[in-house]
Write a protein that holds these residues in place. Structure first.
Motif, mmCIF file in Angstrom:
data_model
loop_
_atom_site.group_PDB
_atom_site.id
_atom_site.type_symbol
_atom_site.label_atom_id
_atom_site.label_comp_id
_atom_site.label_asym_id
_atom_site.label_seq_id
_atom_site.Cartn_x
_atom_site.Cartn_y
_atom_site.Cartn_z
ATOM 1 N N ARG A 1 -1.482 -3.608 -3.630
ATOM 2 C CA ARG A 1 -2.135 -2.164 -3.640
ATOM 3 C C ARG A 1 -3.560 -2.198 -2.953
ATOM 4 N NH1 ARG A 1 -5.371 0.306 -7.402
ATOM 5 N NH2 ARG A 1 -5.031 -1.497 -9.076
ATOM 6 N N HIS B 1 3.875 -6.286 -5.486
ATOM 7 C CA HIS B 1 3.241 -4.821 -5.140
ATOM 8 C C HIS B 1 1.820 -5.308 -4.698
ATOM 9 C CE1 HIS B 1 6.382 -2.712 -6.950
ATOM 10 N NE2 HIS B 1 6.428 -3.677 -7.870
ATOM 11 N N PHE C 1 -8.240 5.814 -1.598
ATOM 12 C CA PHE C 1 -7.905 4.672 -2.571
ATOM 13 C C PHE C 1 -9.293 4.264 -3.143
ATOM 14 C CE2 PHE C 1 -4.459 2.875 0.697
ATOM 15 C CZ PHE C 1 -3.914 3.650 0.205
ATOM 16 N N GLU D 1 -7.681 -1.092 -2.603
ATOM 17 C CA GLU D 1 -8.527 -0.314 -3.483
ATOM 18 C C GLU D 1 -9.955 -0.737 -2.723
ATOM 19 O OE1 GLU D 1 -9.843 -0.634 -8.008
ATOM 20 O OE2 GLU D 1 -8.099 0.447 -7.799
ATOM 21 N N ASP E 1 0.962 -1.078 0.197
ATOM 22 C CA ASP E 1 -0.082 -0.006 0.054
ATOM 23 C C ASP E 1 0.737 1.376 -0.055
ATOM 24 O OD1 ASP E 1 -2.084 -1.948 0.163
ATOM 25 O OD2 ASP E 1 -2.549 -1.359 2.209
ATOM 26 N N HIS F 1 -3.252 4.714 -7.099
ATOM 27 C CA HIS F 1 -2.090 4.200 -7.703
ATOM 28 C C HIS F 1 -0.949 4.009 -7.006
ATOM 29 C CE1 HIS F 1 -3.834 5.897 -11.917
ATOM 30 N NE2 HIS F 1 -4.414 5.016 -11.252
ATOM 31 N N VAL F 2 -0.116 3.033 -7.189
ATOM 32 C CA VAL F 2 1.282 3.009 -6.649
ATOM 33 C C VAL F 2 2.034 4.161 -6.873
ATOM 34 C CG1 VAL F 2 3.651 1.563 -6.591
ATOM 35 C CG2 VAL F 2 1.300 0.346 -6.572
ATOM 36 N N VAL G 1 -4.298 -6.642 -5.666
ATOM 37 C CA VAL G 1 -5.252 -5.740 -5.470
ATOM 38 C C VAL G 1 -6.157 -6.251 -4.385
ATOM 39 C CG1 VAL G 1 -7.075 -4.093 -6.283
ATOM 40 C CG2 VAL G 1 -5.125 -4.700 -7.677
ATOM 41 N N GLN H 1 0.913 4.026 -1.803
ATOM 42 C CA GLN H 1 -0.072 4.521 -2.587
ATOM 43 C C GLN H 1 -0.072 6.033 -2.673
ATOM 44 O OE1 GLN H 1 -2.509 0.733 -1.781
ATOM 45 N NE2 GLN H 1 -3.707 1.847 -3.342
#
Length: 184
Positions: free
Chosen positions: A51, A49, A62, A53, A10, A70-71, A85, A12
């Motif tokens: 992320r 990675h 997010f 959302e 995260d 976005h990263v 994700v 981001q």
């Protein structure tokens, strides 16, 4: 050494100045995460990675498809690096993370990211429960002030309390310099 993966959790845009949920020390943590990322890539280690959302556009941060989700450019994924994700605190829950790690025969995780008291804590505890040896790079993680029962706890103390708890029973907690000296 066992087969190892770097997990970037995260990091981001919404967590950085100008984002919707700015963390204390996000820039410094991302700089250290970028150093760990460069070392992992140079060693040919798996980099994953993660992320976050949220499911709806009215999320506090997010939001799906938003620039904030976005990263961050300091740790942007390269071709071939998996992106997981998630919509939960624990990055293993309802995602492909465990499958990715198993496909690469990963035994040890190095974790960096945000927030120390939420998603970093969640992934580390879950990883250990799943049998992974785990290292957390404490200065490559960030959080923010927390308020409970009328008491505001500064981000540095929130971070220290969670790193102390992880170090006590879950993970090896190192600075980025300590870790890079070990693997370098």
């Amino acid at each position: 050494m066992s087969k190892q993966a770097l997990i970037i959790v995260d990091i981001q845009n919404d967590y950085f100045p100008g984002g919707k949920w700015t963390l204390n020390g996000a820039e410094a943590a991302a700089d250290n995460a970028a150093r760990a990322l460069a070392a992992a890539r140079a060693a040919g280690a798996l980099v994953v990675h993660v992320r976050h959302e949220f499911a709806t556009a009215d999320a506090p941060f997010f939001a799906p498809g938003s620039t904030g989700a976005h990263v961050h450019p300091k740790v942007t994924e390269q071709a071939g690096e998996p992106v997981v994700v998630k919509q939960q605190i624990n990055a293993f829950r309802d995602t492909s993370l465990q499958t990715i790690l198993q496909e690469h025969a990963i035994e040890r995780l190095v974790v960096v990211g945000s927030m120390s008291h939420m998603c970093v804590d969640g992934i580390v505890r879950a990883a250990v429960d799943l049998g992974y040896a785990t290292i957390v790079l404490h200065d490559a993680c960030a959080t923010l002030d927390q308020t409970f029962n009328g008491i505001t706890v500064p981000a540095a103390q929130v971070h220290a309390a969670f790193m102390a708890a992880l170090a006590f029973g879950y993970a090896e907690v190192l600075s980025t310099d300590e870790y890079l000296a070990r693997v370098g």
